[in-house]
Design a protein around this motif. Structure first.
Motif, mmCIF file in Angstrom:
data_model
loop_
_atom_site.group_PDB
_atom_site.id
_atom_site.type_symbol
_atom_site.label_atom_id
_atom_site.label_comp_id
_atom_site.label_asym_id
_atom_site.label_seq_id
_atom_site.Cartn_x
_atom_site.Cartn_y
_atom_site.Cartn_z
ATOM 1 N N HIS A 177 0.707 -1.116 -0.022
ATOM 2 C CA HIS A 177 -0.188 0.025 -0.003
ATOM 3 C C HIS A 177 0.915 1.339 -0.086
ATOM 4 C CE1 HIS A 177 -3.559 -2.673 0.740
ATOM 5 N NE2 HIS A 177 -2.801 -3.192 1.935
ATOM 6 N N TYR A 178 2.076 1.221 -0.255
ATOM 7 C CA TYR A 178 2.998 2.377 -0.064
ATOM 8 C C TYR A 178 2.572 3.335 -0.736
ATOM 9 C CZ TYR A 178 7.036 5.134 -1.418
ATOM 10 O OH TYR A 178 7.843 6.306 -1.586
ATOM 11 N N VAL A 205 9.596 5.068 5.167
ATOM 12 C CA VAL A 205 10.269 4.137 6.226
ATOM 13 C C VAL A 205 9.180 3.451 6.930
ATOM 14 C CG1 VAL A 205 10.122 6.033 7.967
ATOM 15 C CG2 VAL A 205 11.972 4.170 8.062
ATOM 16 N N GLY A 206 8.004 4.197 6.993
ATOM 17 C CA GLY A 206 6.746 3.421 7.548
ATOM 18 C C GLY A 206 6.472 2.256 6.675
ATOM 19 N N SER A 249 -1.138 4.487 9.550
ATOM 20 C CA SER A 249 -0.836 5.057 11.073
ATOM 21 C C SER A 249 0.663 4.926 11.083
ATOM 22 C CB SER A 249 -1.612 4.268 11.925
ATOM 23 O OG SER A 249 -3.100 4.198 11.859
ATOM 24 N N ALA A 250 1.336 4.171 10.547
ATOM 25 C CA ALA A 250 2.828 4.018 10.832
ATOM 26 C C ALA A 250 3.394 5.326 9.893
ATOM 27 C CB ALA A 250 3.161 2.780 10.281
ATOM 28 N N CYS A 251 2.855 5.668 8.861
ATOM 29 C CA CYS A 251 3.266 6.663 8.129
ATOM 30 C C CYS A 251 2.968 7.776 9.099
ATOM 31 C CB CYS A 251 2.683 6.650 6.496
ATOM 32 S SG CYS A 251 3.148 5.260 5.555
ATOM 33 N N ASP A 252 1.901 8.042 9.386
ATOM 34 C CA ASP A 252 1.542 9.420 10.112
ATOM 35 C C ASP A 252 2.348 9.399 11.515
ATOM 36 O OD1 ASP A 252 -0.672 9.820 8.185
ATOM 37 O OD2 ASP A 252 -2.317 9.233 9.907
ATOM 38 N N ALA A 290 14.603 -1.525 7.785
ATOM 39 C CA ALA A 290 14.032 -0.391 7.175
ATOM 40 C C ALA A 290 14.689 0.972 7.502
ATOM 41 C CB ALA A 290 12.414 -0.470 7.761
ATOM 42 N N SER A 291 14.886 1.184 8.791
ATOM 43 C CA SER A 291 15.659 2.465 9.000
ATOM 44 C C SER A 291 16.955 2.613 8.123
ATOM 45 C CB SER A 291 15.991 2.676 10.562
ATOM 46 O OG SER A 291 17.024 1.561 10.704
ATOM 47 N N HIS A 292 17.653 1.390 7.887
ATOM 48 C CA HIS A 292 18.923 1.649 6.965
ATOM 49 C C HIS A 292 18.512 2.199 5.666
ATOM 50 C CE1 HIS A 292 21.933 -0.493 4.566
ATOM 51 N NE2 HIS A 292 22.641 -0.163 5.290
#
Length: 378
Positions: free
Chosen positions: A51-52, A85-86, A100-103, A328-330
């Motif tokens: 859903h990115y 990143v979310g 919600s993660a993106c938010d 993901a953070s990397h």
């Protein structure tokens, strides 16, 4: 799981630097910085939520609507692509949960950008606004209050609307309060020009990095009992995951932070100060420390108790989520324009860069992200 691709790179020798002519009239030469491949042996592959495209665009437009930044700073914010990143960190989440993660990533960045340029008293007010919003999510924030409060309220109201359990809500609020206390302490350190030692730095950084509240979002859709999620072995996995995320973020953000004059609270500066070494000596230390953290992670995973398959399967999903968060953070750090402008993928391949001039972005008077120009790659 498949091994990640290893990029062969020359590794710097601790205490040794490679210098080149500054080329800009400065008396001091610029030292080439080595960007270590911290996840060369990390077995979690890159995965992106299906859903990115939709949720990242929606979340970006939502944040932009608050007008938290000037148009120029908002442009830089958008180039940071925090929705990416979310969606990397929650690759199997539903559309509602990954939105919600993106938010959350957008909210955390607003907090970061404002608190980084605020004195202790102002950061306390920012914290109060956010915590009041989380505790009263159905009441609009007072007019004239710091914009981060309303951003937090709307984020949290969406989480509740999408079915977060009462226990998850309670857990998130407690952890978020701890996170913001860490942000306040960072402001105190910054005001006093205090450079911590490595141990006390990690003690604070794992709180203030902002990833622990994000870990609560991994529990959405799961039903893991409190006594399981708080088990010492699970806590060990959480702590080492936080330390890896903090280490990765500090290493990959160092050039931007030193250019903004905000690198005292960065592991590169901490290690240089504690061991009287240079930037590439600190990078070499980081590579060795990452190896130790990975060992701790897998030892803890191997020691996870058994609670029965219905719980064990959820625990595996949660712990895999922690390992994936590190990845993901990397990956986001190179794929977005947050730290390396449009050169991120080339930096990831070649590993040597010429740093931006020290403090040359410090004079920016606007609150918010700055656009990173061309990164010179060696």
């Amino acid at each position: 799981m498949d091994q990640r691709n290893v990029v062969a790179s020359e590794r710097p020798i601790v205490g040794k630097s490679v210098t080149v002519n500054a080329g800009n009239g400065c008396d001091q030469p610029l030292k080439k910085i080595f960007i270590p491949d911290l996840l060369a042996r990390w077995p979690f592959p890159r995965r992106l939520n299906q859903h990115y495209s939709k949720v990242s665009a929606e979340s970006c437009a939502w944040l932009e609507g608050f007008k938290a930044f000037s148009p120029k700073a908002q442009q830089a914010f958008n180039c940071g692509n925090f929705g990416l990143v979310g969606c990397l960190a929650y690759p199997i989440a539903s559309e509602e949960h990954v939105r919600s993660a993106c938010d959350y990533m957008n909210l955390a960045t607003v907090i970061d950008e404002y608190s980084d340029v605020s004195e202790e008293g102002e950061v306390h007010k920012q914290k109060d606004a956010v915590m009041d919003a989380l505790r009263h999510p159905h009441e609009p924030c007072p007019k004239g209050e710091w914009v981060g409060g309303e951003v937090a309220r709307q984020f949290w109201e969406r989480i509740i609307r999408n079915g977060a359990s009462g226990q998850t809500q309670k857990w998130f609020i407690a952890i978020f309060d701890e996170y913001l206390e860490g942000v306040v302490q960072q402001a105190i350190d910054r005001s006093g020009h205090h450079i911590r030692d490595i141990q006390s730095y990690f003690d604070l950084r794992r709180i203030a990095v902002g990833a622990k509240p994000a870990f609560v979002l991994l529990e959405l859709g799961l039903d893991i009992p409190d006594e399981v999620i708080s088990h010492p072995t699970i806590e060990d996995i959480i702590v080492v995951s936080l330390d890896m995320i903090a280490l990765i973020n500090d290493i990959l953000s160092y050039d931007l932070e030193q250019a903004r004059g905000d690198d005292d609270h960065n592991i590169v500066t901490i290690v240089m100060h504690e061991f009287d070494t240079d930037v590439n000596g600190a990078m070499s230390w980081a590579m060795d420390h990452q190896t130790k953290l990975e060992k701790k992670y897998f030892e803890a995973v191997a020691a996870i108790p058994k609670w029965g398959e219905s719980i064990d399967s959820q625990v595996r999903e949660y712990c895999d989520g922690l390992g994936n968060w590190v990845c993901a953070s990397h990956d986001w750090s190179f794929e977005s324009e947050r730290y390396f402008g449009t050169n991120g993928m080339e930096v990831q391949q070649k590993r040597w860069i010429l740093p931006m001039p020290k403090d040359h972005l410090k004079s920016c008077e606007e609150i918010g992200p700055v656009l990173v120009g061309v990164i010179h790659i060696e």
